[in-house]
Each structure stands twice: as C-alpha cells, then as structure tokens.
Enzyme design. Structure first.
Site, PDB file in Angstrom:
ATOM      1  N   LYS A 127       7.056  -6.544   4.130  1.00  0.00           N
ATOM      2  CA  LYS A 127       5.616  -6.844   4.171  1.00  0.00           C
ATOM      3  C   LYS A 127       5.311  -8.349   4.161  1.00  0.00           C
ATOM      4  O   LYS A 127       4.291  -8.768   4.716  1.00  0.00           O
ATOM      5  CB  LYS A 127       4.906  -6.191   2.984  1.00  0.00           C
ATOM      6  CG  LYS A 127       4.664  -4.698   3.157  1.00  0.00           C
ATOM      7  CD  LYS A 127       3.916  -4.156   1.949  1.00  0.00           C
ATOM      8  CE  LYS A 127       3.209  -2.871   2.267  1.00  0.00           C
ATOM      9  NZ  LYS A 127       2.198  -2.504   1.281  1.00  0.00           N
ATOM     10  N   ASP A 133      -4.437  -2.066   3.114  1.00  0.00           N
ATOM     11  CA  ASP A 133      -4.421  -1.527   1.743  1.00  0.00           C
ATOM     12  C   ASP A 133      -5.761  -1.751   1.030  1.00  0.00           C
ATOM     13  O   ASP A 133      -6.225  -0.877   0.279  1.00  0.00           O
ATOM     14  CB  ASP A 133      -3.303  -2.161   0.910  1.00  0.00           C
ATOM     15  CG  ASP A 133      -1.948  -1.544   1.212  1.00  0.00           C
ATOM     16  OD1 ASP A 133      -1.902  -0.401   1.699  1.00  0.00           O
ATOM     17  OD2 ASP A 133      -0.928  -2.214   0.958  1.00  0.00           O
TER      18      ASP A 133
HETATM   19  P1  NAP Z   1       5.047  -4.456  -8.231  1.00  0.00           P
HETATM   20  O1  NAP Z   1       4.815  -5.523  -7.223  1.00  0.00           O
HETATM   21  O2  NAP Z   1       6.416  -4.230  -8.753  1.00  0.00           O
HETATM   22  O3  NAP Z   1       4.053  -4.758  -9.482  1.00  0.00           O
HETATM   23  C1  NAP Z   1       4.039  -3.946 -10.625  1.00  0.00           C
HETATM   24  C2  NAP Z   1       3.174  -4.604 -11.713  1.00  0.00           C
HETATM   25  O4  NAP Z   1       3.168  -3.711 -12.829  1.00  0.00           O
HETATM   26  C3  NAP Z   1       3.715  -5.941 -12.205  1.00  0.00           C
HETATM   27  O5  NAP Z   1       2.647  -6.787 -12.540  1.00  0.00           O
HETATM   28  C4  NAP Z   1       4.475  -5.524 -13.461  1.00  0.00           C
HETATM   29  O6  NAP Z   1       4.538  -6.519 -14.457  1.00  0.00           O
HETATM   30  C5  NAP Z   1       3.586  -4.417 -13.994  1.00  0.00           C
HETATM   31  N1  NAP Z   1       4.316  -3.525 -14.889  1.00  0.00           N
HETATM   32  C6  NAP Z   1       5.439  -2.836 -14.622  1.00  0.00           C
HETATM   33  N2  NAP Z   1       5.806  -2.105 -15.706  1.00  0.00           N
HETATM   34  C7  NAP Z   1       4.884  -2.368 -16.661  1.00  0.00           C
HETATM   35  C8  NAP Z   1       4.714  -1.931 -18.015  1.00  0.00           C
HETATM   36  N3  NAP Z   1       5.582  -1.076 -18.576  1.00  0.00           N
HETATM   37  N4  NAP Z   1       3.660  -2.390 -18.707  1.00  0.00           N
HETATM   38  C9  NAP Z   1       2.785  -3.271 -18.141  1.00  0.00           C
HETATM   39  N5  NAP Z   1       2.895  -3.721 -16.874  1.00  0.00           N
HETATM   40  C10 NAP Z   1       3.936  -3.272 -16.150  1.00  0.00           C
HETATM   41  O7  NAP Z   1       4.580  -3.051  -7.669  1.00  0.00           O
HETATM   42  P2  NAP Z   1       3.366  -2.764  -6.660  1.00  0.00           P
HETATM   43  O8  NAP Z   1       3.866  -2.749  -5.263  1.00  0.00           O
HETATM   44  O9  NAP Z   1       2.235  -3.669  -7.024  1.00  0.00           O
HETATM   45  O10 NAP Z   1       3.022  -1.228  -7.015  1.00  0.00           O
HETATM   46  C11 NAP Z   1       2.406  -0.904  -8.243  1.00  0.00           C
HETATM   47  C12 NAP Z   1       2.023   0.574  -8.252  1.00  0.00           C
HETATM   48  O11 NAP Z   1       1.066   0.834  -7.236  1.00  0.00           O
HETATM   49  C13 NAP Z   1       3.181   1.528  -7.994  1.00  0.00           C
HETATM   50  O12 NAP Z   1       3.017   2.658  -8.811  1.00  0.00           O
HETATM   51  C14 NAP Z   1       3.015   1.906  -6.545  1.00  0.00           C
HETATM   52  O13 NAP Z   1       3.538   3.188  -6.256  1.00  0.00           O
HETATM   53  C15 NAP Z   1       1.505   1.915  -6.419  1.00  0.00           C
HETATM   54  N6  NAP Z   1       1.041   1.678  -5.047  1.00  0.00           N
HETATM   55  C16 NAP Z   1       0.275   2.635  -4.461  1.00  0.00           C
HETATM   56  C17 NAP Z   1      -0.207   2.432  -3.183  1.00  0.00           C
HETATM   57  C18 NAP Z   1      -1.057   3.501  -2.543  1.00  0.00           C
HETATM   58  O14 NAP Z   1      -1.298   3.463  -1.332  1.00  0.00           O
HETATM   59  N7  NAP Z   1      -1.554   4.438  -3.289  1.00  0.00           N
HETATM   60  C19 NAP Z   1       0.076   1.252  -2.489  1.00  0.00           C
HETATM   61  C20 NAP Z   1       0.855   0.294  -3.131  1.00  0.00           C
HETATM   62  C21 NAP Z   1       1.335   0.514  -4.419  1.00  0.00           C
HETATM   63  P3  NAP Z   1       5.670  -7.677 -14.431  1.00  0.00           P
HETATM   64  O15 NAP Z   1       5.319  -8.524 -13.261  1.00  0.00           O
HETATM   65  O16 NAP Z   1       5.488  -8.334 -15.734  1.00  0.00           O
HETATM   66  O17 NAP Z   1       6.972  -6.945 -14.253  1.00  0.00           O
END
Ligand code: NAP
Length: 285
Positions: free
Chosen positions: A70, A106
């Site tokens: 991406k 998105d």
């Molecule tokens: P990402 O880039 O890995 O970001 C995850 C975020 O969550 C980071 O800020 C991380 O904090 C935080 N985090 C992880 N574990 C945590 C915990 N135990 N307590 C507090 N904060 C925590 O992932 P992403 O791509 O943004 O995706 C995030 C979520 O959105 C996923 O569940 C994904 O499946 C979903 N999503 C859905 C769609 C859709 O179309 N529905 C699209 C994209 C993503 P740190 O930086 O401190 O690790």
C-alpha cells in the site's frame, strides 16, 4: 463467462489468499452483467514494479492493493489523489492517460454508513483508538465528515507524536490531537463517535475489548461506536456499546463500501452494494 473481450481487475498483496475482495467484486460483476473478471495476484515485494509494468502491458483496467504494497506502490504511480497522499497509502489503482493513477477508498468506505445517518457531524468530536495504518484513513474520513475535533488515543507516546507530526505536511489539515491511553476517561464523555482501529477483539482474541464496560458507559447516549474489525461480528466492544444503547457499525461495512467505491472508479457505474455485502456475509457464514 470469460471471453476474448473480458477485461481484467484484481488485487495485489503478499500473501493475498485471505483477501475477500475477489468474492465481492465478482459477485458485483455478475450482477451488473459486466465483461470483467477480478483475480487475486500474489506479488512478492521485489517483483512489484515488474508486476505493474506487466499489468500495463496486458491492459488491466485497475486493481486493489493490500499489505505489503500500500505504501511501496506510491512512487510507481503517475498520479496520487490528495486523500491517498494524506493517508500515506494507496488501495485502488486504475490506468489513465498512459500511467497508473492511485487513490485510497478506505476513508470513503469508512464514512459511507455514517453519512447515511444524516447527522450534523459539525457537532460531533471523534475519538480514534489506535494510531496505525487504518487510523490514518479514519482521520481523513472524520475530517471529511466535518468533525470539529479528532482525538487519537494510543499506547506509545513516541508513535503518537510521529502520527501527529505526519499530518503537519499533509494536503489535509485535520483538527487532530493525540492523547495517552490513560486520558480516555476524560475524553469519552465528550465524543459523538468512537472508533476502534486497534486489532483488540479480533479473532481469536474475541473476549477482548479496547474499552471496559465502565468506559463505554461514559459515552454520551447519542454516540456511535464503530469497530473496524469484521471477525467476529459483533466484537465484544460492539456488544458493550449495544448494551449501552448506542448505534454501532462494524468493519464489514467499511470493507464493502471501500470495494464499492473502487468498482465505481473502474466501471463508472453505480455498484450493487447490497450484492457485495451479501456475498461477504454468505462467505463468512
Ligand atoms: P496497524 O497498522 O498494525 O495498527 C494497529 C494499531 O493498534 C497500532 O496503533 C497499535 O499500537 C494498536 N494496538 C495494537 N494492539 C493494541 C493493544 N493491545 N492495545 C492498544 N493498542 C493496540 O493495523 P491497521 O492496519 O491499522 O489495522 C487495525 C485494525 O483495523 C485491524 O483489526 C484490521 O483488521 C482493521 N482494518 C479493517 C479494515 C476494514 O476494511 N474493515 C481496513 C483496515 C484495517 P502500537 O503502534 O503501539 O503497536
């Protein structure tokens, strides 16, 4: 039926076998009676340029992009929309004027069910849990909605500061502030929208929630709870919100709507959103 005239769409990722995009796009293509096929393409990172040059050579109409391409695809594109530049990631590409053009649907996907509510978002502060890739699309979307403040809550002070900094040079200037996780109880009573953009609550950790039930109870009664997770449905967080009487949305709608927005770019036709949604519900069931 695939014929000599069939045009190609697809999704690139590595791996890509878990993508549900082929399911909803091919369902939509069949419903619209279009002469297209949508395929998954696993592309290793070091093959990305070769792959998109090849796509140009064989005349793909366009494609979606998932992890890990991406961001890395951006320097290979002829044009990138403002929203994709602000988010820092491209998820939809199409061929135009001799080059690949890219955007990010998105934010449009996230916003679609909220806009359908017809609320005055100028009165609703948004609170986003997490500061990763998806949070960036949610910030852009909340800015587009007109939220007067966007509060991003994270667990790493360093990452929060970098997140805030990254928006200072962006084409969008969202009314953003970043906050430590221990400030949540002060922030929750004043927001109209709370979004979980962390993976907390995603299968297999289905008992986890980013907020306690007591914290959910701090939200105003008209607040909306939105979880980007789509497995399980509903998440523990959305169960808590439902019990508190709040309106809820989950990540399936965002997934469907970002796909619908991409399909509209490629085909210039209104997408059959209901068919796309049902195809994913059937698949997940
Ligand atoms: P990402 O880039 O890995 O970001 C995850 C975020 O969550 C980071 O800020 C991380 O904090 C935080 N985090 C992880 N574990 C945590 C915990 N135990 N307590 C507090 N904060 C925590 O992932 P992403 O791509 O943004 O995706 C995030 C979520 O959105 C996923 O569940 C994904 O499946 C979903 N999503 C859905 C769609 C859709 O179309 N529905 C699209 C994209 C993503 P740190 O930086 O401190 O690790």
């Amino acid at each position: 039926m695939i014929k000599g005239t069939t045009q190609l769409l697809g999704v690139i990722g590595y791996p890509v076998k878990h993508s549900m995009s082929p399911i909803m796009h091919n369902a939509a293509i069949a419903t619209l009676g279009l002469d297209y096929a949508y395929l998954p393409f696993p592309i290793a990172p070091e093959r990305l340029k070769t792959a998109i040059d090849g796509f140009a050579a064989v005349g793909l109409t366009g494609f979606n992009i998932t992890i890990p391409h991406k961001q890395t695809i951006m320097p290979l594109l002829a044009n990138i929309s403002d929203v994709a530049q602000a988010i820092g990631a491209v998820n939809t590409v199409w061929w135009r004027d001799g080059g690949w053009w890219g955007t990010n649907t998105d934010a449009a996907g996230f916003i679609a069910p909220l806009q359908a509510l017809g609320r005055d978002w100028g009165q609703s502060s948004a609170l986003i849990l997490g500061n990763g890739g998806a949070a960036r699309a949610v910030v852009a979307a909340c800015h587009q909605l007109g939220c007067p403040e966007i509060l991003v809550v994270g667990r790493s002070a360093e990452k929060l500061a970098a997140f805030a900094q990254s928006w200072q040079t962006s084409p969008l200037q969202p009314p953003l502030s970043v906050h430590a996780w221990d400030k949540l109880n002060e922030l929750l009573p004043r927001v109209g929208l709370v979004v979980n953009s962390t993976p907390v609550g995603m299968a297999p950790q289905v008992e986890a929630s980013p907020l306690s039930a007591a914290q959910v109870a701090l939200l105003p009664s008209q607040a909306i709870a939105y979880d980007l997770i789509y497995t399980p449905r509903p998440t523990r967080f959305l169960q808590q919100a439902d019990t508190a009487g709040l309106v809820t949305f989950d990540g399936l709608e965002m997934l469907v709507q970002q796909g619908a927005a991409a399909l509209e770019i490629w085909t210039q036709q209104p997408p059959p959103v209901e068919v796309m949604r049902q195809s994913l519900l059937d698949y997940l069931a």
